[in-house]
Write a protein that holds these residues in place. Structure first.
Motif, mmCIF file in Angstrom:
data_model
loop_
_atom_site.group_PDB
_atom_site.id
_atom_site.type_symbol
_atom_site.label_atom_id
_atom_site.label_comp_id
_atom_site.label_asym_id
_atom_site.label_seq_id
_atom_site.Cartn_x
_atom_site.Cartn_y
_atom_site.Cartn_z
ATOM 1 N N SER A 189 0.838 -1.188 0.000
ATOM 2 C CA SER A 189 0.000 0.000 0.000
ATOM 3 C C SER A 189 0.878 1.244 0.000
ATOM 4 O O SER A 189 1.536 1.553 0.993
ATOM 5 C CB SER A 189 -0.919 0.011 1.233
ATOM 6 O OG SER A 189 -1.696 1.188 1.269
ATOM 7 N N HIS A 229 -0.786 -3.324 -5.780
ATOM 8 C CA HIS A 229 -1.509 -2.708 -4.672
ATOM 9 C C HIS A 229 -2.420 -3.711 -3.959
ATOM 10 O O HIS A 229 -2.936 -4.650 -4.553
ATOM 11 C CB HIS A 229 -2.362 -1.545 -5.176
ATOM 12 C CG HIS A 229 -3.056 -0.809 -4.075
ATOM 13 N ND1 HIS A 229 -2.401 0.128 -3.305
ATOM 14 C CD2 HIS A 229 -4.315 -0.908 -3.576
ATOM 15 C CE1 HIS A 229 -3.243 0.592 -2.406
ATOM 16 N NE2 HIS A 229 -4.411 -0.015 -2.542
ATOM 17 N N ASP A 281 -5.547 -3.325 -0.813
ATOM 18 C CA ASP A 281 -6.274 -2.537 0.181
ATOM 19 C C ASP A 281 -6.475 -3.293 1.489
ATOM 20 O O ASP A 281 -7.218 -2.833 2.358
ATOM 21 C CB ASP A 281 -7.652 -2.139 -0.372
ATOM 22 C CG ASP A 281 -7.568 -0.972 -1.340
ATOM 23 O OD1 ASP A 281 -6.631 -0.162 -1.195
ATOM 24 O OD2 ASP A 281 -8.413 -0.874 -2.245
ATOM 25 N N GLY A 331 -6.153 3.416 -0.263
ATOM 26 C CA GLY A 331 -6.497 3.130 -1.650
ATOM 27 C C GLY A 331 -5.337 3.423 -2.588
ATOM 28 O O GLY A 331 -4.417 4.165 -2.265
ATOM 29 N N TYR A 332 -5.412 2.834 -3.775
ATOM 30 C CA TYR A 332 -4.373 3.020 -4.783
ATOM 31 C C TYR A 332 -4.505 4.414 -5.390
ATOM 32 O O TYR A 332 -5.571 4.798 -5.872
ATOM 33 C CB TYR A 332 -4.516 1.947 -5.848
ATOM 34 C CG TYR A 332 -3.582 2.095 -7.022
ATOM 35 C CD1 TYR A 332 -2.235 2.373 -6.830
ATOM 36 C CD2 TYR A 332 -4.044 1.938 -8.324
ATOM 37 C CE1 TYR A 332 -1.376 2.499 -7.903
ATOM 38 C CE2 TYR A 332 -3.187 2.050 -9.405
ATOM 39 C CZ TYR A 332 -1.863 2.332 -9.188
ATOM 40 O OH TYR A 332 -1.008 2.462 -10.262
ATOM 41 N N ASP A 335 0.441 -1.788 -10.286
ATOM 42 C CA ASP A 335 -0.770 -2.452 -9.828
ATOM 43 C C ASP A 335 -1.064 -3.731 -10.595
ATOM 44 O O ASP A 335 -2.211 -3.995 -10.957
ATOM 45 C CB ASP A 335 -1.963 -1.499 -9.914
ATOM 46 C CG ASP A 335 -3.129 -1.991 -9.079
ATOM 47 O OD1 ASP A 335 -2.872 -2.643 -8.053
ATOM 48 O OD2 ASP A 335 -4.281 -1.739 -9.447
ATOM 49 N N HIS A 386 -8.560 -4.188 -4.800
ATOM 50 C CA HIS A 386 -9.141 -2.906 -4.413
ATOM 51 C C HIS A 386 -10.487 -3.132 -3.732
ATOM 52 O O HIS A 386 -11.340 -3.834 -4.258
ATOM 53 C CB HIS A 386 -9.326 -2.013 -5.642
ATOM 54 C CG HIS A 386 -8.082 -1.832 -6.449
ATOM 55 N ND1 HIS A 386 -7.143 -0.879 -6.153
ATOM 56 C CD2 HIS A 386 -7.605 -2.517 -7.528
ATOM 57 C CE1 HIS A 386 -6.144 -0.968 -7.025
ATOM 58 N NE2 HIS A 386 -6.404 -1.956 -7.866
ATOM 59 N N THR A 414 -11.998 2.093 2.032
ATOM 60 C CA THR A 414 -10.731 1.965 2.753
ATOM 61 C C THR A 414 -10.809 2.828 4.012
ATOM 62 O O THR A 414 -11.856 3.394 4.327
ATOM 63 C CB THR A 414 -9.547 2.433 1.883
ATOM 64 O OG1 THR A 414 -9.643 3.853 1.670
ATOM 65 C CG2 THR A 414 -9.535 1.728 0.542
ATOM 66 N N ASN A 446 -13.606 4.375 -1.829
ATOM 67 C CA ASN A 446 -12.380 4.171 -2.604
ATOM 68 C C ASN A 446 -12.633 4.527 -4.066
ATOM 69 O O ASN A 446 -13.100 3.708 -4.846
ATOM 70 C CB ASN A 446 -11.929 2.713 -2.468
ATOM 71 C CG ASN A 446 -10.553 2.489 -3.071
ATOM 72 O OD1 ASN A 446 -9.872 3.424 -3.457
ATOM 73 N ND2 ASN A 446 -10.140 1.236 -3.154
ATOM 74 N N HIS A 462 -8.633 4.647 -7.325
ATOM 75 C CA HIS A 462 -7.856 3.613 -8.021
ATOM 76 C C HIS A 462 -8.026 3.636 -9.535
ATOM 77 O O HIS A 462 -7.237 3.045 -10.263
ATOM 78 C CB HIS A 462 -8.210 2.224 -7.479
ATOM 79 C CG HIS A 462 -9.640 1.829 -7.685
ATOM 80 N ND1 HIS A 462 -10.659 2.301 -6.891
ATOM 81 C CD2 HIS A 462 -10.218 0.999 -8.588
ATOM 82 C CE1 HIS A 462 -11.809 1.781 -7.284
ATOM 83 N NE2 HIS A 462 -11.571 0.997 -8.324
#
Length: 469
Positions: free
Chosen positions: A256, A278, A280, A287-288, A310, A315, A319, A324, A327
């Protein structure tokens, strides 16, 4: 009868034996073979539990030349193993271990606590005691617990050249892998040993300061930029220290990076490969955030050759920061990354299509002319026509704009299902529709395929689920 072959030739033959058992058998052939090939047996060391560690540590304390023979240390298959009362007593009364603990520790209290963790069979204590003896290591692969205070301690002392290190240690170490193992947290009774919760980033940072290390691989890394408190007098806008690390390859999995892993990335003077997956699942994940990685990688845009962002990440809808939504944001243009050869990225991060069907910036204006391979993940079927059109423009301008381009991959949810939307009805009989990429996906991509064939490029279509069958 003495062998006619010189020792150098015998060693070359021994190095060709891939099985450790075969190398081990060599040392029992004769005394000459024992002395000649024993260091070869210790070249690649695998330690799977405290008993292996205890045996190995006593061996290298008794014969330091064997410690100098070690080139690779692998603890990724470590599994917790109970320690009987007799074994614990033997560990804590060992003269060799006690002497080495005194040499490594800075106080009697530290030595006593360390011996206690050894007696519990904890991997953290054993590996931290072994590492200072292995001065010729080229590669380390470690499985670690969430709470690894002695491993963290010994690596920080290595960086600072403090006891037991009198000179810069690990001068030959080039490759480091850190694997967080949640099962070790449970099996090695994390709650019984106390201590503050650690994150893998705290273990990573000392390796970035070793001048010989080139490659770092780790999982479950939480961005140190978001957990490291600012020093007194610093401000939130203060830039991190730049370009002090010799690391050229970073591979972070199930991690993360709330701030684009800025502390790690910006420390590299000549970063050539950056791979990030990534997740979560971490408590501190917000979050990404692709744009954060674009900012942190800016300092490497003249050196970066490989970029994976990623790759098959995970995801969550929500989050710690709430809903979120970040991303799917655009990473930004890659045009200024003039050394970039390989890109693997999700479609919503490659093109700005978050609120529209067509990108605000054409794909041709997002890619560097140095690009050789482009792998686009997460293409939804509704965007395939748009992506094919964008890629056709890239292929048609290959000679003038992208002369190095050789291959394009597109991945998405393309497989046939029991009732797809091709106006086909699933057969309720014994026949089951074969799991393959749908015909209409191939049909939609056919114009691009024709252009790629004409230009001498490879085009590949993938479905994530099918790739694991």
């Amino acid at each position: 009868m003495q062998l006619a072959l010189p020792n150098d030739v015998l060693l070359l033959i021994g190095e060709q034996l891939e099985q450790k058992a075969d190398r081990w058998n060599l040392i029992f052939v004769s005394r000459h073979f024992h002395d000649l090939f024993l260091p070869l047996v210790y070249r690649n060391v695998s330690i799977n539990n405290w008993q292996d560690a205890n045996w190995f540590l006593h061996a290298i304390l008794k014969r330091p030349a064997l410690a100098r023979a070690a080139r690779e240390l692998d603890l990724t298959d470590w599994h917790a193993k109970s320690v009987s009362d007799d074994d614990c007593n033997q560990i804590q009364t060992s003269t060799a271990l006690s002497t080495w603990l005194d040499a490594v520790s800075c106080s009697t209290l530290e030595s006593d606590h360390w011996a206690q963790r050894l007696g519990q069979g904890l991997s953290d204590a054993w590996v931290a005691l072994i590492l200072p003896l292995l001065s010729q290591l080229r590669k380390i692969s470690l499985a670690y617990m969430t709470n690894s205070p002695y491993l963290d301690l010994i690596m920080q002392r290595a960086v600072d050249c403090e006891k037991p290190f009198s000179v810069q240690p690990f001068r030959h170490l080039q490759e480091v892998s850190l694997h967080h193992r949640g099962d070790l947290d449970h099996n090695e009774h994390l709650g019984d040993v106390g201590g503050d919760t650690q994150l893998s980033s705290t273990l990573l940072l000392p390796f970035f300061q070793l001048p010989s290390v080139r490659t770092i691989t780790a999982n479950s890394v939480v961005d140190p930029s978001s957990i490291t408190p600012h020093s007194e007098g610093s401000t939130d806008g203060e830039t991190p220290r730049l370009g002090f690390s010799s690391i050229t390859d970073i591979d972070l999995r199930a991690s993360s990076g709330n701030h684009g892993m800025e502390t790690l990335v910006n420390s590299c003077a000549d970063l050539k490969s950056f791979k990030y997956q990534h997740s979560d699942s971490h408590v501190l994940s917000h979050g990404y955030q692709p744009s954060a990685f674009h900012r942190s990688l800016t300092h490497s845009k003249k050196s970066l050759q490989t970029l994976w962002l990623d790759h098959y990440g995970s995801h969550y809808p929500f989050t710690a920061a709430g809903l979120n939504q970040s991303h799917d944001e655009w990473f930004g243009s890659l045009v200024d990354f003039t050394a970039l050869k390989e890109v693997r990225v999700r479609l919503p991060n490659l093109l700005d299509i978050r609120y529209q069907n067509e990108p605000t910036t054409p794909l041709m204006e997002c890619l560097p002319s140095s690009l050789e391979t482009l792998y686009i993940e997460g293409c939804e079927e509704r965007y395939l026509g748009m992506l094919v059109s964008q890629l056709q423009a890239v292929v048609k301008n290959r000679r003038t704009r992208f002369p190095q381009l050789k291959r394009v991959d597109i991945e998405g949810a393309f497989q046939n299902v029991s009732s797809d939307d091709d106006d086909q009805v699933a057969d309720s009989g014994p026949e089951v529709l074969e799991a393959v990429i749908k015909d209409k996906i191939y049909q939609a991509a056919e114009p691009l395929h024709i252009d790629c064939v004409s230009a001498g490029l490879e085009l590949h279509l993938h479905d994530r689920a099918l790739s694991h069958i």
